[in-house]
Motif scaffolding. Structure first.
Motif, PDB file in Angstrom:
ATOM      1  N   PHE A 209     -20.481  -9.768   6.530  1.00 49.39           N
ATOM      2  CA  PHE A 209     -20.259 -10.599   6.100  1.00 49.39           C
ATOM      3  C   PHE A 209     -19.283 -10.970   7.462  1.00 49.39           C
ATOM      4  CE2 PHE A 209     -21.123  -6.863   3.100  1.00 49.39           C
ATOM      5  CZ  PHE A 209     -21.402  -7.455   2.130  1.00 49.39           C
ATOM      6  N   ASP A 210     -18.637 -11.565   6.686  1.00 51.06           N
ATOM      7  CA  ASP A 210     -17.423 -12.353   7.378  1.00 51.06           C
ATOM      8  C   ASP A 210     -16.654 -13.091   6.802  1.00 51.06           C
ATOM      9  OD1 ASP A 210     -19.529 -14.406   9.752  1.00 51.06           O
ATOM     10  OD2 ASP A 210     -20.261 -15.250   6.712  1.00 51.06           O
ATOM     11  N   ILE A 211     -16.374 -12.578   5.876  1.00 52.59           N
ATOM     12  CA  ILE A 211     -14.923 -12.149   5.465  1.00 52.59           C
ATOM     13  C   ILE A 211     -13.795 -11.256   3.996  1.00 52.59           C
ATOM     14  CG2 ILE A 211     -12.722 -13.559   3.204  1.00 52.59           C
ATOM     15  CD1 ILE A 211     -13.822 -15.619   4.440  1.00 52.59           C
ATOM     16  N   ILE A 212     -13.397 -10.640   3.860  1.00 52.79           N
ATOM     17  CA  ILE A 212     -12.976  -9.427   3.411  1.00 52.79           C
ATOM     18  C   ILE A 212     -12.195 -10.126   2.568  1.00 52.79           C
ATOM     19  CG2 ILE A 212     -12.737  -6.867   2.886  1.00 52.79           C
ATOM     20  CD1 ILE A 212     -15.273  -7.301   4.142  1.00 52.79           C
ATOM     21  N   MET A 213     -11.797  -9.420   1.283  1.00 51.94           N
ATOM     22  CA  MET A 213     -11.338  -9.433   0.264  1.00 51.94           C
ATOM     23  C   MET A 213      -9.879  -8.176  -0.067  1.00 51.94           C
ATOM     24  SD  MET A 213     -10.284 -12.085  -2.429  1.00 51.94           S
ATOM     25  CE  MET A 213      -8.815 -12.886  -3.744  1.00 51.94           C
ATOM     26  N   LEU A 214      -9.386  -7.719  -0.200  1.00 57.90           N
ATOM     27  CA  LEU A 214      -9.196  -7.146  -0.506  1.00 57.90           C
ATOM     28  C   LEU A 214      -7.211  -7.120  -0.958  1.00 57.90           C
ATOM     29  CD1 LEU A 214      -7.819  -4.684   2.972  1.00 57.90           C
ATOM     30  CD2 LEU A 214      -8.161  -6.847   2.631  1.00 57.90           C
ATOM     31  N   PRO A 215      -6.989  -5.397  -1.820  1.00 56.18           N
ATOM     32  CA  PRO A 215      -5.370  -5.400  -2.230  1.00 56.18           C
ATOM     33  C   PRO A 215      -4.676  -4.983  -0.348  1.00 56.18           C
ATOM     34  CG  PRO A 215      -6.458  -3.752  -2.988  1.00 56.18           C
ATOM     35  CD  PRO A 215      -7.386  -4.711  -2.633  1.00 56.18           C
ATOM     36  N   TYR A 216      -2.918  -5.775  -0.715  1.00 58.14           N
ATOM     37  CA  TYR A 216      -2.410  -5.011   0.323  1.00 58.14           C
ATOM     38  C   TYR A 216      -0.636  -4.916  -0.723  1.00 58.14           C
ATOM     39  CZ  TYR A 216      -0.541  -4.437   4.975  1.00 58.14           C
ATOM     40  OH  TYR A 216       0.492  -3.766   6.013  1.00 58.14           O
ATOM     41  N   ASN A 217      -0.851  -3.651  -0.882  1.00 57.59           N
ATOM     42  CA  ASN A 217       1.558  -4.182  -1.146  1.00 57.59           C
ATOM     43  C   ASN A 217       1.543  -2.548  -0.735  1.00 57.59           C
ATOM     44  OD1 ASN A 217      -0.100  -1.991  -3.867  1.00 57.59           O
ATOM     45  ND2 ASN A 217      -1.064  -4.282  -4.700  1.00 57.59           N
ATOM     46  N   PHE A 218       2.288  -1.757  -1.744  1.00 59.24           N
ATOM     47  CA  PHE A 218       3.122  -0.631  -1.541  1.00 59.24           C
ATOM     48  C   PHE A 218       2.298  -0.006  -1.660  1.00 59.24           C
ATOM     49  CE2 PHE A 218       5.357  -2.986  -5.138  1.00 59.24           C
ATOM     50  CZ  PHE A 218       5.722  -2.001  -5.502  1.00 59.24           C
ATOM     51  N   PHE A 219       1.345   0.270  -3.048  1.00 59.76           N
ATOM     52  CA  PHE A 219       0.598   1.586  -3.741  1.00 59.76           C
ATOM     53  C   PHE A 219      -0.192   2.112  -2.551  1.00 59.76           C
ATOM     54  CE2 PHE A 219       0.571  -0.140  -8.736  1.00 59.76           C
ATOM     55  CZ  PHE A 219       1.321  -0.268  -8.397  1.00 59.76           C
ATOM     56  N   GLN A 220      -0.742   1.428  -1.670  1.00 64.10           N
ATOM     57  CA  GLN A 220      -1.550   2.337  -0.956  1.00 64.10           C
ATOM     58  C   GLN A 220      -1.522   1.666   0.240  1.00 64.10           C
ATOM     59  OE1 GLN A 220      -4.945   2.657  -3.718  1.00 64.10           O
ATOM     60  NE2 GLN A 220      -5.013   5.402  -3.671  1.00 64.10           N
ATOM     61  N   PRO A 221      -0.291   1.309   0.570  1.00 65.47           N
ATOM     62  CA  PRO A 221      -0.930   0.739   2.537  1.00 65.47           C
ATOM     63  C   PRO A 221      -1.793   1.437   3.157  1.00 65.47           C
ATOM     64  CG  PRO A 221       1.541   1.714   1.629  1.00 65.47           C
ATOM     65  CD  PRO A 221       0.639   1.860   0.850  1.00 65.47           C
ATOM     66  N   GLU A 222      -1.603   2.457   3.785  1.00 62.15           N
ATOM     67  CA  GLU A 222      -2.733   3.055   4.439  1.00 62.15           C
ATOM     68  C   GLU A 222      -4.117   2.837   4.670  1.00 62.15           C
ATOM     69  OE1 GLU A 222      -0.863   4.771   2.617  1.00 62.15           O
ATOM     70  OE2 GLU A 222       1.461   5.648   3.531  1.00 62.15           O
ATOM     71  N   MET A 223      -4.369   2.811   3.332  1.00 61.07           N
ATOM     72  CA  MET A 223      -5.949   2.140   3.132  1.00 61.07           C
ATOM     73  C   MET A 223      -6.235   0.943   3.667  1.00 61.07           C
ATOM     74  SD  MET A 223      -8.435   4.120   0.014  1.00 61.07           S
ATOM     75  CE  MET A 223      -7.155   4.013  -1.531  1.00 61.07           C
ATOM     76  N   SER A 224      -5.132   0.109   2.988  1.00 62.44           N
ATOM     77  CA  SER A 224      -5.480  -1.739   3.069  1.00 62.44           C
ATOM     78  C   SER A 224      -4.731  -1.617   4.794  1.00 62.44           C
ATOM     79  CB  SER A 224      -4.505  -1.875   2.248  1.00 62.44           C
ATOM     80  OG  SER A 224      -4.784  -2.136   1.143  1.00 62.44           O
ATOM     81  N   GLU A 225      -4.636  -1.413   5.272  1.00 67.30           N
ATOM     82  CA  GLU A 225      -4.196  -0.761   6.737  1.00 67.30           C
ATOM     83  C   GLU A 225      -5.294  -0.735   7.347  1.00 67.30           C
ATOM     84  OE1 GLU A 225      -0.223   0.783   7.819  1.00 67.30           O
ATOM     85  OE2 GLU A 225       0.490  -1.215   7.124  1.00 67.30           O
ATOM     86  N   ARG A 226      -5.520   0.721   7.389  1.00 63.82           N
ATOM     87  CA  ARG A 226      -7.225   0.950   8.308  1.00 63.82           C
ATOM     88  C   ARG A 226      -8.078  -0.287   7.609  1.00 63.82           C
ATOM     89  NH1 ARG A 226      -5.815   6.552   6.295  1.00 63.82           N
ATOM     90  NH2 ARG A 226      -6.825   5.628   4.567  1.00 63.82           N
ATOM     91  N   VAL A 227      -8.326  -1.155   6.774  1.00 65.03           N
ATOM     92  CA  VAL A 227      -9.565  -1.846   6.674  1.00 65.03           C
ATOM     93  C   VAL A 227      -8.949  -3.100   7.223  1.00 65.03           C
ATOM     94  CG1 VAL A 227     -10.444  -3.474   4.702  1.00 65.03           C
ATOM     95  CG2 VAL A 227     -10.144  -0.854   4.225  1.00 65.03           C
ATOM     96  N   LEU A 228      -7.568  -3.369   6.990  1.00 67.23           N
ATOM     97  CA  LEU A 228      -7.462  -4.775   8.086  1.00 67.23           C
ATOM     98  C   LEU A 228      -7.499  -4.257   9.619  1.00 67.23           C
ATOM     99  CD1 LEU A 228      -4.057  -4.733   6.422  1.00 67.23           C
ATOM    100  CD2 LEU A 228      -6.310  -6.668   6.803  1.00 67.23           C
ATOM    101  N   LYS A 229      -7.892  -3.143   9.841  1.00 69.18           N
ATOM    102  CA  LYS A 229      -7.651  -3.263  11.185  1.00 69.18           C
ATOM    103  C   LYS A 229      -9.143  -3.086  12.578  1.00 69.18           C
ATOM    104  CE  LYS A 229      -6.899   0.131  15.042  1.00 69.18           C
ATOM    105  NZ  LYS A 229      -8.280  -0.517  16.076  1.00 69.18           N
ATOM    106  N   ALA A 230      -9.917  -2.328  11.051  1.00 69.31           N
ATOM    107  CA  ALA A 230     -11.126  -2.682  11.060  1.00 69.31           C
ATOM    108  C   ALA A 230     -12.058  -4.063  10.913  1.00 69.31           C
ATOM    109  CB  ALA A 230     -12.120  -2.092   9.930  1.00 69.31           C
ATOM    110  N   CYS A 231     -11.055  -4.958  10.478  1.00 69.15           N
ATOM    111  CA  CYS A 231     -11.513  -6.500  10.854  1.00 69.15           C
ATOM    112  C   CYS A 231     -10.931  -7.034  11.692  1.00 69.15           C
ATOM    113  CB  CYS A 231     -10.800  -6.878   9.159  1.00 69.15           C
ATOM    114  SG  CYS A 231     -11.439  -5.868   7.322  1.00 69.15           S
ATOM    115  N   HIS A 232      -9.852  -6.790  12.541  1.00 65.01           N
ATOM    116  CA  HIS A 232      -9.576  -7.058  13.501  1.00 65.01           C
ATOM    117  C   HIS A 232     -10.598  -7.203  14.478  1.00 65.01           C
ATOM    118  CE1 HIS A 232      -6.927  -6.582  17.586  1.00 65.01           C
ATOM    119  NE2 HIS A 232      -6.677  -7.730  16.850  1.00 65.01           N
ATOM    120  N   ASP A 233     -10.797  -5.950  14.580  1.00 65.51           N
ATOM    121  CA  ASP A 233     -11.812  -5.037  15.998  1.00 65.51           C
ATOM    122  C   ASP A 233     -13.107  -6.162  15.490  1.00 65.51           C
ATOM    123  OD1 ASP A 233      -9.298  -3.516  16.249  1.00 65.51           O
ATOM    124  OD2 ASP A 233     -10.627  -1.956  15.286  1.00 65.51           O
TER     125      ASP A 233
END
Length: 265
Positions: A209-233
Protein backbone atom coordinates in the motif's frame (compact mmCIF):
# COMPACT_ATOMS: atom_id res chain seq x y z
CA UNK A 1 9.89 8.19 25.43
CA UNK A 2 9.68 11.58 23.74
CA UNK A 3 11.82 10.33 20.86
CA UNK A 4 9.10 7.81 20.03
CA UNK A 5 6.25 10.30 20.05
CA UNK A 6 4.91 11.59 16.75
CA UNK A 7 5.91 15.12 15.88
CA UNK A 8 2.41 15.84 14.66
CA UNK A 9 3.02 19.14 12.95
CA UNK A 10 6.16 18.01 11.11
CA UNK A 11 4.61 14.77 9.88
CA UNK A 12 1.33 16.29 8.75
CA UNK A 13 3.23 19.12 7.06
CA UNK A 14 5.40 16.73 5.08
CA UNK A 15 3.33 13.67 4.27
CA UNK A 16 -0.35 14.12 4.98
CA UNK A 17 -3.34 15.63 3.24
CA UNK A 18 -6.69 16.32 4.90
CA UNK A 19 -9.82 15.17 3.07
CA UNK A 20 -13.03 17.10 3.71
CA UNK A 21 -16.34 17.74 2.02
CA UNK A 22 -16.58 21.47 1.38
CA UNK A 23 -19.28 23.91 0.38
CA UNK A 24 -18.53 27.40 -0.91
CA UNK A 25 -20.74 30.40 -0.37
CA UNK A 26 -21.35 32.90 -3.10
CA UNK A 27 -23.24 33.39 -6.39
CA UNK A 28 -20.95 32.36 -9.23
CA UNK A 29 -18.11 29.90 -9.42
CA UNK A 30 -14.92 30.87 -11.27
CA UNK A 31 -13.63 28.37 -13.81
CA UNK A 32 -10.70 26.07 -12.98
CA UNK A 33 -7.36 27.85 -13.23
CA UNK A 34 -8.89 31.31 -13.49
CA UNK A 35 -7.60 33.95 -11.08
CA UNK A 36 -10.43 35.58 -9.19
CA UNK A 37 -10.66 39.34 -9.55
CA UNK A 38 -11.15 39.91 -5.83
CA UNK A 39 -9.19 38.95 -2.75
CA UNK A 40 -12.24 37.31 -1.20
CA UNK A 41 -12.11 33.97 -3.03
CA UNK A 42 -10.08 31.55 -0.84
CA UNK A 43 -6.89 29.96 -2.15
CA UNK A 44 -4.95 26.91 -1.01
CA UNK A 45 -1.70 28.11 0.52
CA UNK A 46 0.12 24.85 1.23
CA UNK A 47 1.00 21.74 -0.76
CA UNK A 48 2.62 18.54 0.51
CA UNK A 49 4.29 15.50 -0.97
CA UNK A 50 1.96 12.53 -0.53
CA UNK A 51 4.39 9.98 0.85
CA UNK A 52 6.29 7.84 -1.61
CA UNK A 53 3.88 8.67 -4.45
CA UNK A 54 5.98 11.79 -4.96
CA UNK A 55 2.84 13.70 -5.99
CA UNK A 56 2.42 17.19 -4.56
CA UNK A 57 -1.15 17.66 -3.33
CA UNK A 58 -3.11 20.44 -1.67
CA UNK A 59 -3.27 20.19 2.11
CA UNK A 60 -7.08 20.14 1.90
CA UNK A 61 -8.82 17.78 -0.48
CA UNK A 62 -12.31 17.23 -1.81
CA UNK A 63 -14.10 14.29 -0.24
CA UNK A 64 -17.27 13.26 -2.09
CA UNK A 65 -18.09 16.64 -3.71
CA UNK A 66 -21.83 17.26 -3.65
CA UNK A 67 -22.22 19.39 -6.76
CA UNK A 68 -20.30 20.31 -9.88
CA UNK A 69 -20.30 23.95 -8.78
CA UNK A 70 -18.72 23.12 -5.43
CA UNK A 71 -16.05 20.98 -7.07
CA UNK A 72 -15.26 23.67 -9.65
CA UNK A 73 -14.94 26.18 -6.83
CA UNK A 74 -12.58 23.89 -4.92
CA UNK A 75 -10.41 23.35 -8.00
CA UNK A 76 -10.30 27.10 -8.59
CA UNK A 77 -9.09 27.56 -5.01
CA UNK A 78 -6.11 25.29 -5.75
CA UNK A 79 -7.42 21.94 -4.49
CA UNK A 80 -5.97 19.16 -6.65
CA UNK A 81 -6.83 16.10 -4.53
CA UNK A 82 -10.24 14.47 -5.11
CA UNK A 83 -11.47 11.43 -3.19
CA UNK A 84 -14.52 9.36 -4.10
CA UNK A 85 -15.83 5.79 -4.24
CA UNK A 86 -17.91 3.53 -6.44
CA UNK A 87 -20.51 3.41 -3.65
CA UNK A 88 -21.05 7.18 -3.27
CA UNK A 89 -24.44 7.79 -4.81
CA UNK A 90 -24.18 4.39 -6.52
CA UNK A 91 -21.50 5.74 -8.83
CA UNK A 92 -23.13 9.13 -9.39
CA UNK A 93 -20.40 10.91 -7.45
CA UNK A 94 -17.78 9.52 -9.83
CA UNK A 95 -19.95 10.70 -12.75
CA UNK A 96 -20.14 14.19 -11.23
CA UNK A 97 -16.35 14.33 -10.93
CA UNK A 98 -15.93 13.01 -14.46
CA UNK A 99 -18.13 15.77 -15.86
CA UNK A 100 -15.98 18.41 -14.16
CA UNK A 101 -12.49 17.07 -14.90
CA UNK A 102 -12.96 15.76 -18.44
CA UNK A 103 -11.63 18.96 -20.05
CA UNK A 104 -8.98 19.79 -17.42
CA UNK A 105 -5.26 19.02 -17.27
CA UNK A 106 -5.55 15.54 -15.84
CA UNK A 107 -1.89 15.23 -14.83
CA UNK A 108 -2.32 18.09 -12.35
CA UNK A 109 -5.02 16.24 -10.40
CA UNK A 110 -4.70 13.37 -7.94
CA UNK A 111 -7.85 11.25 -7.93
CA UNK A 112 -8.47 8.47 -5.43
CA UNK A 113 -11.40 6.10 -5.75
CA UNK A 114 -12.35 3.08 -3.71
CA UNK A 115 -13.77 -0.34 -4.41
CA UNK A 116 -16.37 -0.91 -1.73
CA UNK A 117 -16.78 -4.12 0.21
CA UNK A 118 -20.42 -3.35 1.03
CA UNK A 119 -21.45 -3.28 -2.62
CA UNK A 120 -20.34 -6.91 -2.70
CA UNK A 121 -17.29 -8.82 -1.53
CA UNK A 122 -14.30 -9.15 -3.83
CA UNK A 123 -15.33 -12.37 -5.55
CA UNK A 124 -12.41 -12.62 -7.95
CA UNK A 125 -9.66 -10.54 -9.51
CA UNK A 126 -11.86 -10.20 -12.60
CA UNK A 127 -14.64 -8.80 -10.41
CA UNK A 128 -12.34 -6.09 -9.01
CA UNK A 129 -11.01 -5.28 -12.50
CA UNK A 130 -14.55 -4.98 -13.85
CA UNK A 131 -15.45 -2.57 -11.07
CA UNK A 132 -12.26 -0.54 -11.58
CA UNK A 133 -13.04 -0.21 -15.28
CA UNK A 134 -16.56 0.95 -14.43
CA UNK A 135 -15.08 3.65 -12.16
CA UNK A 136 -12.74 4.75 -14.95
CA UNK A 137 -15.67 5.07 -17.32
CA UNK A 138 -17.72 7.12 -14.86
CA UNK A 139 -14.73 9.35 -14.05
CA UNK A 140 -14.04 9.83 -17.79
CA UNK A 141 -10.33 9.26 -17.25
CA UNK A 142 -7.82 6.67 -18.46
CA UNK A 143 -6.29 6.11 -15.02
CA UNK A 144 -6.97 6.43 -11.29
CA UNK A 145 -4.09 7.81 -9.22
CA UNK A 146 -4.93 5.74 -6.14
CA UNK A 147 -7.21 2.70 -6.15
CA UNK A 148 -8.27 1.86 -2.60
CA UNK A 149 -9.96 -0.79 -0.50
CA UNK A 150 -12.99 0.93 1.01
CA UNK A 151 -13.62 0.56 4.73
CA UNK A 152 -11.40 -2.41 5.56
CA UNK A 153 -12.74 -4.07 8.70
CA UNK A 154 -10.16 -6.81 9.12
CA UNK A 155 -6.58 -7.75 8.41
CA UNK A 156 -7.97 -10.52 6.23
CA UNK A 157 -9.50 -7.96 3.87
CA UNK A 158 -6.20 -6.03 3.80
CA UNK A 159 -4.55 -9.12 2.32
CA UNK A 160 -7.42 -10.12 0.01
CA UNK A 161 -5.62 -11.88 -2.83
CA UNK A 162 -8.35 -11.08 -5.39
CA UNK A 163 -7.84 -7.35 -4.81
CA UNK A 164 -4.05 -7.54 -5.00
CA UNK A 165 -4.05 -9.72 -8.12
CA UNK A 166 -6.37 -7.21 -9.78
CA UNK A 167 -4.19 -4.28 -8.72
CA UNK A 168 -1.10 -5.95 -10.18
CA UNK A 169 -2.83 -6.34 -13.55
CA UNK A 170 -4.36 -2.84 -13.51
CA UNK A 171 -0.97 -1.29 -12.76
CA UNK A 172 0.63 -3.12 -15.66
CA UNK A 173 -2.11 -1.76 -17.93
CA UNK A 174 -1.54 1.79 -16.65
CA UNK A 175 -5.07 2.07 -15.29
CA UNK A 176 -4.03 2.73 -11.69
CA UNK A 177 -0.84 4.22 -10.30
CA UNK A 178 -0.92 3.60 -6.55
CA UNK A 179 -2.71 1.41 -4.01
CA UNK A 180 -4.49 2.57 -0.87
CA UNK A 181 -6.78 1.53 1.94
CA UNK A 182 -9.33 3.29 4.13
CA UNK A 183 -10.50 2.28 7.58
CA UNK A 184 -13.21 4.02 9.63
CA UNK A 185 -12.26 2.73 13.03
CA UNK A 186 -14.49 3.61 15.94
CA UNK A 187 -17.43 4.65 13.73
CA UNK A 188 -18.07 1.05 12.59
CA UNK A 189 -21.54 -0.27 13.29
CA UNK A 190 -20.65 -3.97 12.94
CA UNK A 191 -18.54 -4.23 16.12
CA UNK A 192 -15.41 -5.58 14.38
CA UNK A 193 -13.06 -7.91 16.21
CA UNK A 194 -9.98 -5.80 15.38
CA UNK A 195 -9.34 -2.14 16.10
CA UNK A 196 -8.61 0.12 13.16
CA UNK A 197 -5.06 0.43 14.50
CA UNK A 198 -4.60 -3.35 14.13
CA UNK A 199 -6.08 -3.33 10.62
CA UNK A 200 -4.02 -0.39 9.38
CA UNK A 201 -0.80 -1.61 10.98
CA UNK A 202 -1.32 -4.80 8.96
CA UNK A 203 -1.60 -2.62 5.85
CA UNK A 204 1.53 -0.66 6.73
CA UNK A 205 3.55 -3.81 7.32
CA UNK A 206 2.13 -5.53 4.23
CA UNK A 207 4.24 -3.32 1.97
CA UNK A 208 1.84 -3.19 -1.00
CA UNK A 209 0.00 0.00 0.00
CA UNK A 210 1.14 3.53 -0.84
CA UNK A 211 -1.59 5.53 0.93
CA UNK A 212 -3.50 5.04 4.17
CA UNK A 213 -6.78 6.86 4.87
CA UNK A 214 -7.86 7.03 8.50
CA UNK A 215 -9.95 9.04 10.97
CA UNK A 216 -8.02 11.49 13.15
CA UNK A 217 -9.88 13.41 15.84
CA UNK A 218 -10.36 13.77 19.57
CA UNK A 219 -12.32 10.49 19.97
CA UNK A 220 -9.33 8.12 19.87
CA UNK A 221 -6.23 10.15 18.97
CA UNK A 222 -3.75 7.64 20.40
CA UNK A 223 -4.47 4.90 17.86
CA UNK A 224 -4.39 7.40 14.99
CA UNK A 225 -1.07 8.82 16.12
CA UNK A 226 0.52 5.39 16.32
CA UNK A 227 -0.64 4.64 12.77
CA UNK A 228 0.57 8.05 11.55
CA UNK A 229 3.99 7.42 13.05
CA UNK A 230 4.20 4.01 11.36
CA UNK A 231 3.22 5.61 8.04
CA UNK A 232 5.90 8.24 8.52
CA UNK A 233 8.51 5.55 9.21
CA UNK A 234 7.51 3.66 6.04
CA UNK A 235 7.11 6.81 3.89
CA UNK A 236 3.42 6.13 3.25
CA UNK A 237 1.10 8.96 2.28
CA UNK A 238 -1.80 9.62 4.65
CA UNK A 239 -5.24 11.06 4.05
CA UNK A 240 -7.15 12.22 7.11
CA UNK A 241 -10.94 11.97 7.39
CA UNK A 242 -13.48 12.76 10.09
CA UNK A 243 -11.17 15.32 11.66
CA UNK A 244 -14.20 17.16 13.11
CA UNK A 245 -16.60 14.32 13.94
CA UNK A 246 -19.65 16.39 14.87
CA UNK A 247 -21.81 14.60 12.30
CA UNK A 248 -20.70 11.23 13.70
CA UNK A 249 -21.58 12.34 17.23
CA UNK A 250 -25.05 13.46 16.16
CA UNK A 251 -25.57 10.28 14.15
CA UNK A 252 -24.66 8.06 17.12
CA UNK A 253 -26.73 10.19 19.51
CA UNK A 254 -29.82 9.76 17.32
CA UNK A 255 -29.24 6.00 17.01
CA UNK A 256 -28.98 5.70 20.78
CA UNK A 257 -32.21 7.65 21.18
CA UNK A 258 -34.00 5.39 18.70
CA UNK A 259 -32.70 2.25 20.43
CA UNK A 260 -34.09 3.51 23.75
CA UNK A 261 -37.50 4.08 22.14
CA UNK A 262 -37.54 0.58 20.68
CA UNK A 263 -36.52 -0.92 24.03
CA UNK A 264 -39.47 0.78 25.74
CA UNK A 265 -41.89 -0.52 23.14
Amino acid sequence: MKNHQLNRRRFIRNTSAGIIGAGLLGTGTPSFGQQDSTDEFPKIKAYRTLGRTGFTVSDIGSGMPTSEGVLKGLLTSGVNLIETSEMYGRGNNERLIGNVIKDLEREKLFIASKVARNVKEYESADDVILRANASLERLQTSYIDCFMIHGAESSERVKNHHFHRAVEKLKKEGKIRFTGISCHGHTWMDNPEETFEQVLMTAVEDGRFDIIMLPYNFFQPEMSERVLKACHDHNLGTMIMKSIPIYIYEFLRKRRKNWKKKAKN
